[in-house]
Design a protein around this motif. Structure first.
Motif, PDB file in Angstrom:
ATOM      1  N   MET A  76       0.828  -1.207   0.000  1.00 11.51           N
ATOM      2  CA  MET A  76       0.000   0.000   0.000  1.00 11.51           C
ATOM      3  C   MET A  76       0.864   1.259   0.000  1.00 11.51           C
ATOM      4  SD  MET A  76      -3.118  -0.913  -0.294  1.00 11.51           S
ATOM      5  CE  MET A  76      -2.482  -2.243  -1.333  1.00 11.51           C
ATOM      6  N   GLN A  77       1.971   1.236   0.721  1.00 14.46           N
ATOM      7  CA  GLN A  77       2.875   2.389   0.713  1.00 14.46           C
ATOM      8  C   GLN A  77       3.459   2.608  -0.679  1.00 14.46           C
ATOM      9  OE1 GLN A  77       5.576   1.164   3.799  1.00 14.46           O
ATOM     10  NE2 GLN A  77       4.419   2.176   5.431  1.00 14.46           N
ATOM     11  N   ALA A  78       3.818   1.529  -1.322  1.00 15.05           N
ATOM     12  CA  ALA A  78       4.385   1.639  -2.669  1.00 15.05           C
ATOM     13  C   ALA A  78       3.361   2.149  -3.666  1.00 15.05           C
ATOM     14  CB  ALA A  78       4.929   0.278  -3.117  1.00 15.05           C
ATOM     15  N   PHE A  79       2.080   1.839  -3.446  1.00 13.65           N
ATOM     16  CA  PHE A  79       1.039   2.258  -4.374  1.00 13.65           C
ATOM     17  C   PHE A  79       0.837   3.768  -4.389  1.00 13.65           C
ATOM     18  CE2 PHE A  79      -1.587  -1.907  -4.841  1.00 13.65           C
ATOM     19  CZ  PHE A  79      -0.707  -2.321  -5.831  1.00 13.65           C
ATOM     20  N   ALA A  80       1.186   4.476  -3.320  1.00 13.74           N
ATOM     21  CA  ALA A  80       1.011   5.930  -3.322  1.00 13.74           C
ATOM     22  C   ALA A  80       1.853   6.553  -4.430  1.00 13.74           C
ATOM     23  CB  ALA A  80       1.383   6.521  -1.965  1.00 13.74           C
ATOM     24  N   ASN A  81       3.126   6.168  -4.521  1.00 14.54           N
ATOM     25  CA  ASN A  81       3.969   6.673  -5.603  1.00 14.54           C
ATOM     26  C   ASN A  81       3.484   6.190  -6.953  1.00 14.54           C
ATOM     27  OD1 ASN A  81       5.594   8.133  -3.927  1.00 14.54           O
ATOM     28  ND2 ASN A  81       7.409   6.860  -4.155  1.00 14.54           N
ATOM     29  N   ALA A 130      -1.078  20.487 -12.108  1.00 15.41           N
ATOM     30  CA  ALA A 130      -0.779  21.238 -10.886  1.00 15.41           C
ATOM     31  C   ALA A 130      -1.059  20.396  -9.645  1.00 15.41           C
ATOM     32  CB  ALA A 130      -1.611  22.522 -10.858  1.00 15.41           C
ATOM     33  N   PHE A 131      -2.160  19.647  -9.667  1.00 13.24           N
ATOM     34  CA  PHE A 131      -2.518  18.819  -8.519  1.00 13.24           C
ATOM     35  C   PHE A 131      -1.530  17.679  -8.338  1.00 13.24           C
ATOM     36  CE2 PHE A 131      -6.243  16.299  -6.437  1.00 13.24           C
ATOM     37  CZ  PHE A 131      -5.671  16.510  -5.193  1.00 13.24           C
ATOM     38  N   ALA A 132      -1.021  17.127  -9.433  1.00 13.30           N
ATOM     39  CA  ALA A 132      -0.045  16.034  -9.330  1.00 13.30           C
ATOM     40  C   ALA A 132       1.209  16.491  -8.592  1.00 13.30           C
ATOM     41  CB  ALA A 132       0.315  15.519 -10.719  1.00 13.30           C
ATOM     42  N   PHE A 133       1.681  17.690  -8.894  1.00 17.19           N
ATOM     43  CA  PHE A 133       2.873  18.193  -8.200  1.00 17.19           C
ATOM     44  C   PHE A 133       2.572  18.473  -6.733  1.00 17.19           C
ATOM     45  CE2 PHE A 133       4.338  18.898 -12.535  1.00 17.19           C
ATOM     46  CZ  PHE A 133       5.679  18.564 -12.435  1.00 17.19           C
ATOM     47  N   ALA A 134       1.379  18.967  -6.442  1.00 11.51           N
ATOM     48  CA  ALA A 134       1.002  19.200  -5.044  1.00 11.51           C
ATOM     49  C   ALA A 134       0.912  17.881  -4.278  1.00 11.51           C
ATOM     50  CB  ALA A 134      -0.328  19.943  -4.977  1.00 11.51           C
ATOM     51  N   ALA A 135       0.344  16.866  -4.922  1.00  9.42           N
ATOM     52  CA  ALA A 135       0.247  15.549  -4.286  1.00  9.42           C
ATOM     53  C   ALA A 135       1.627  14.955  -4.042  1.00  9.42           C
ATOM     54  CB  ALA A 135      -0.598  14.610  -5.153  1.00  9.42           C
ATOM     55  N   ALA A 136       2.548  15.188  -4.971  1.00 10.41           N
ATOM     56  CA  ALA A 136       3.916  14.701  -4.796  1.00 10.41           C
ATOM     57  C   ALA A 136       4.556  15.343  -3.574  1.00 10.41           C
ATOM     58  CB  ALA A 136       4.745  14.992  -6.047  1.00 10.41           C
ATOM     59  N   ARG A 137       4.292  16.625  -3.378  1.00  8.89           N
ATOM     60  CA  ARG A 137       4.840  17.289  -2.185  1.00  8.89           C
ATOM     61  C   ARG A 137       4.240  16.697  -0.914  1.00  8.89           C
ATOM     62  NH1 ARG A 137       4.206  21.771  -5.715  1.00  8.89           N
ATOM     63  NH2 ARG A 137       2.214  22.361  -4.757  1.00  8.89           N
ATOM     64  N   ALA A 138       2.956  16.358  -0.966  1.00 14.62           N
ATOM     65  CA  ALA A 138       2.310  15.761   0.206  1.00 14.62           C
ATOM     66  C   ALA A 138       2.889  14.390   0.516  1.00 14.62           C
ATOM     67  CB  ALA A 138       0.797  15.661  -0.030  1.00 14.62           C
ATOM     68  N   VAL A 139       3.151  13.592  -0.510  1.00  8.28           N
ATOM     69  CA  VAL A 139       3.755  12.273  -0.309  1.00  8.28           C
ATOM     70  C   VAL A 139       5.150  12.423   0.284  1.00  8.28           C
ATOM     71  CG1 VAL A 139       4.666  10.238  -1.499  1.00  8.28           C
ATOM     72  CG2 VAL A 139       2.389  11.099  -2.075  1.00  8.28           C
ATOM     73  N   THR A 140       5.912  13.372  -0.232  1.00  4.32           N
ATOM     74  CA  THR A 140       7.263  13.610   0.280  1.00  4.32           C
ATOM     75  C   THR A 140       7.234  14.030   1.746  1.00  4.32           C
ATOM     76  OG1 THR A 140       8.003  14.280  -1.916  1.00  4.32           O
ATOM     77  CG2 THR A 140       9.381  14.933  -0.063  1.00  4.32           C
ATOM     78  N   GLY A 180       0.241  11.847   2.227  1.00  2.00           N
ATOM     79  CA  GLY A 180      -0.134  12.042   0.840  1.00  2.00           C
ATOM     80  C   GLY A 180      -0.978  10.950   0.229  1.00  2.00           C
ATOM     81  N   GLN A 181      -1.412   9.963   1.040  1.00  2.00           N
ATOM     82  CA  GLN A 181      -2.241   8.883   0.487  1.00  2.00           C
ATOM     83  C   GLN A 181      -3.542   9.440  -0.103  1.00  2.00           C
ATOM     84  OE1 GLN A 181      -1.647   5.613   0.190  1.00  2.00           O
ATOM     85  NE2 GLN A 181       0.294   5.484   1.279  1.00  2.00           N
ATOM     86  N   LEU A 182      -4.165  10.391   0.592  1.00  2.00           N
ATOM     87  CA  LEU A 182      -5.416  10.975   0.092  1.00  2.00           C
ATOM     88  C   LEU A 182      -5.175  11.713  -1.208  1.00  2.00           C
ATOM     89  CD1 LEU A 182      -8.378  11.858   0.269  1.00  2.00           C
ATOM     90  CD2 LEU A 182      -7.640  13.743   1.744  1.00  2.00           C
ATOM     91  N   GLU A 183      -4.175  12.589  -1.228  1.00  2.00           N
ATOM     92  CA  GLU A 183      -3.930  13.391  -2.424  1.00  2.00           C
ATOM     93  C   GLU A 183      -3.525  12.530  -3.616  1.00  2.00           C
ATOM     94  OE1 GLU A 183      -3.276  15.973   1.174  1.00  2.00           O
ATOM     95  OE2 GLU A 183      -2.752  13.929   0.591  1.00  2.00           O
ATOM     96  N   ALA A 184      -2.711  11.501  -3.360  1.00  2.00           N
ATOM     97  CA  ALA A 184      -2.300  10.615  -4.451  1.00  2.00           C
ATOM     98  C   ALA A 184      -3.499   9.892  -5.051  1.00  2.00           C
ATOM     99  CB  ALA A 184      -1.268   9.603  -3.949  1.00  2.00           C
ATOM    100  N   ALA A 185      -4.412   9.441  -4.191  1.00  2.00           N
ATOM    101  CA  ALA A 185      -5.620   8.779  -4.686  1.00  2.00           C
ATOM    102  C   ALA A 185      -6.512   9.758  -5.436  1.00  2.00           C
ATOM    103  CB  ALA A 185      -6.379   8.153  -3.517  1.00  2.00           C
ATOM    104  N   GLN A 186      -6.646  10.976  -4.916  1.00  2.00           N
ATOM    105  CA  GLN A 186      -7.497  11.970  -5.570  1.00  2.00           C
ATOM    106  C   GLN A 186      -6.989  12.326  -6.958  1.00  2.00           C
ATOM    107  OE1 GLN A 186      -7.354  14.959  -2.418  1.00  2.00           O
ATOM    108  NE2 GLN A 186      -9.570  14.788  -2.141  1.00  2.00           N
ATOM    109  N   VAL A 187      -5.700  12.611  -7.070  1.00  2.00           N
ATOM    110  CA  VAL A 187      -5.201  13.038  -8.366  1.00  2.00           C
ATOM    111  C   VAL A 187      -5.188  11.884  -9.354  1.00  2.00           C
ATOM    112  CG1 VAL A 187      -2.706  12.655  -7.960  1.00  2.00           C
ATOM    113  CG2 VAL A 187      -3.480  14.478  -9.500  1.00  2.00           C
ATOM    114  N   LYS A 188      -4.968  10.676  -8.862  1.00  2.00           N
ATOM    115  CA  LYS A 188      -5.037   9.522  -9.762  1.00  2.00           C
ATOM    116  C   LYS A 188      -6.448   9.366 -10.304  1.00  2.00           C
ATOM    117  CE  LYS A 188      -5.300   5.043 -11.082  1.00  2.00           C
ATOM    118  NZ  LYS A 188      -6.522   4.341 -11.540  1.00  2.00           N
ATOM    119  N   GLN A 189      -7.433   9.431  -9.419  1.00  2.00           N
ATOM    120  CA  GLN A 189      -8.818   9.266  -9.847  1.00  2.00           C
ATOM    121  C   GLN A 189      -9.228  10.362 -10.832  1.00  2.00           C
ATOM    122  OE1 GLN A 189     -12.065  10.578  -7.728  1.00  2.00           O
ATOM    123  NE2 GLN A 189     -13.462   8.966  -8.340  1.00  2.00           N
TER     124      GLN A 189
END
Length: 521
Positions: free
Chosen positions: A377-382, A438-448, A452-461
């Motif tokens: 699950m951790q790997a799936f965020a990236n 723009a959201f993808a870069f913001a989500a990347a900052r959250a993961v870093t 960032g699990q929420l943001e990564a899922a949101q931008v992917k969807q």
């Protein structure tokens, strides 16, 4: 900034949208019981979050996109106000801003700039990331684009020179620490998730199937090893992955269990200093060419706590079928699944029948028992971030093809690009792409930053659904030619369809990840 774009309009509109989504998230009691409403709230939360990230990028596109989000939200809310817990007049105070952002004359002005540049607004990249982008765009133009349509049309293997070239550029070690042969150290751009997004977008712009997904598998397996592997395992596996000497695939999904990972049935049974694997995995992309298979298997019956991760070492095989046997009768075999698009890497069904794996190849050793679900699950965020970038790359390519065709195609004595409806489509495509980027870069900052699990899922969807619409509209602008395989837009259209399915299906992300996190007290 284009004429008529008032930054305050978009900002006021986004604040109103946030208020509606926030109220709905607090009101909906159960994502499981109230699935229809929870899905809409989750989906709108992603769109509103993207609108917020676009505010400081481009005033025109921010207003256009926020207005489109408001129109979408209104449609989903109408007739369900009580289920959302929101008054039907919630957006009346910003109605003038919605009207400004949806004014056809405004869309035409936005489209004028897009038609001139083929770009969805400014990128706002650092000098270092601009160099990264330029290098991979050049590589994609020279090595990938010339063969992309042929690979798709004939379902060919990815040429070795593409894989070797990406290995030489350090693609497979973007997230691997420098001490293990990768590029992740200090402030170097190759060490950042932002660089991963830039690289993935440029490769996907050339071809999703032939290049855009090549760095996702090593990203997933490397993340699992870095976070859960022993020091010996890191030193044994990571340098080989980073250099491209060992290619990777992921074997998690099963015929009866897709997104429901916690229920998988493939078993791993201890036998002395070995584990014996039995079961079937499916949708294992690149499992033929891969040397390392990351296999999630059940080592204990205790639900998700009984899952562990193994690295299965195998030879690389070209083509669509392969089989291996061991002394004593163990076997593993793979058969490629024919698909509409996303061709080149081939997605396999892989069957393990008494296949023996050294105990040393359990990630984390004895300490890794039962940690497979969490590491995966951790790997799936990236991976979800990368999938969003893949979607943006596909959309960018579709926008460029649509602009080029519209500018040169005469219809009733005028270029297609001169028509208001064409320009409205082009402008909306650009706004969607800009918001997702723009959201993808913001989500990347959250993961870093640590979650960032929420943001990564949101931008992917969001980005994956957007890619379906953008490629569809771009294909529609091509008319009959868009349905011909000789035109690249037909490949983009079928490739985009897979994006909402893999790395977390659209509905599962909305209900099981996004809605649950939004509705936490």
């Amino acid at each position: 900034m284009s004429e008529g774009a008032e930054p305050g309009r978009a900002r006021a509109l986004v604040e109103a949208l946030r208020g509606v989504v926030g109220a709905a998230a607090a009101h909906v009691a159960s994502a499981e019981r109230d699935q229809a409403v929870a899905y809409d709230v989750a989906s709108m939360s992603a769109a509103v979050a993207a609108a917020g990230e676009l505010l400081d990028h481009d005033a025109d596109l921010a207003l256009l996109y926020a207005a489109d989000v408001a129109a979408d939200l209104t449609g989903r809310l109408t007739g369900r106000e009580s289920l959302w817990g929101v008054d039907g007049t919630a957006l009346e105070g910003v109605a003038a801003h919605v009207a400004a952002g949806r004014d056809p004359a405004f869309l035409e002005r936005v489209a004028e700039r897009v038609l001139a540049t083929r770009e969805a607004g400014p990128r706002h990249l650092s000098a270092e990331l601009q160099l990264v982008r330029a290098a991979f765009r050049e590589f994609a133009a020279d090595r990938i684009a010339p063969v992309a349509d042929r690979i798709h049309r004939d379902d060919e293997d990815i040429p070795a020179d593409i894989i070797d070239g990406l290995a030489d550029m350090g693609c497979f070690g973007l997230s691997i620490p420098a001490e293990y042969g990768g590029g992740a150290e200090g402030d170097e751009p190759a060490a950042t998730p932002a660089a991963m997004l830039v690289v993935t977008e440029e490769l996907s712009r050339a071809s999703l199937g032939a290049a855009g997904s090549l760095i996702t598998r090593p990203e997933i397996i490397a993340t699992a090893i870095v976070r859960g592997g022993t020091e010996e395992q890191k030193r044994r596996w990571l340098p080989m992955i980073a250099s491209g000497e060992r290619l990777c695939a992921v074997a998690v999904t099963e015929p009866d269990f897709g997104s429901d990972v916690a229920r998988i049935a493939t078993s791993a049974t201890r036998d002395g200093d070995e584990w014996v694997l039995n079961g079937v995995k499916t949708w294992c992309t690149f499992a033929g060419r891969a040397h390392y298979l990351l296999v999630l298997a059940r080592t204990d019956p205790a639900g998700h706590r009984g899952l562990s991760l193994f690295v299965v070492d195998k030879p690389s095989f070209p083509g669509r079928e392969w089989r291996l046997t061991q002394e004593g009768g163990g076997s593993v075999e793979g058969r490629a699944i024919s698909t509409l698009g996303y061709r080149g890497m081939h997605s396999f069904e892989v069957r393990f029948d008494g296949w023996r794996v050294p105990a040393a190849d359990l990630i984390g050793g004895e300490g890794g028992l039962g940690r497979g679900f969490y590491l995966q699950m951790q790997a799936f965020a990236n991976a979800r971030l990368q999938t969003a970038a893949r979607a943006v790359g596909v959309m960018q390519s579709a926008l460029e093809l649509a602009v080029d065709y519209a500018r040169q195609r005469p219809v009733f004595g005028r270029p297609l690009a001169d028509y208001q409806l064409t320009r409205a489509k082009i402008a909306r495509m650009a706004a969607l792409i800009a918001a997702c980027r723009a959201f993808a870069f913001a989500a990347a900052r959250a993961v870093t930053a640590g979650d960032g699990q929420l943001e990564a899922a949101q931008v992917k969807q969001l980005a994956c659904r957007a890619a379906e619409w953008v490629t569809r509209e771009a294909q529609q602008l091509h008319g009959g030619y868009g349905y011909a395989e000789e035109y690249g837009i037909s490949r983009l259209f079928v490739d985009a369809r897979v994006l909402s399915i893999f790395e977390g299906a659209d509905e599962v992300l909305a209900l099981r990840v996004i809605a649950r996190r939004l509705m936490k007290p």
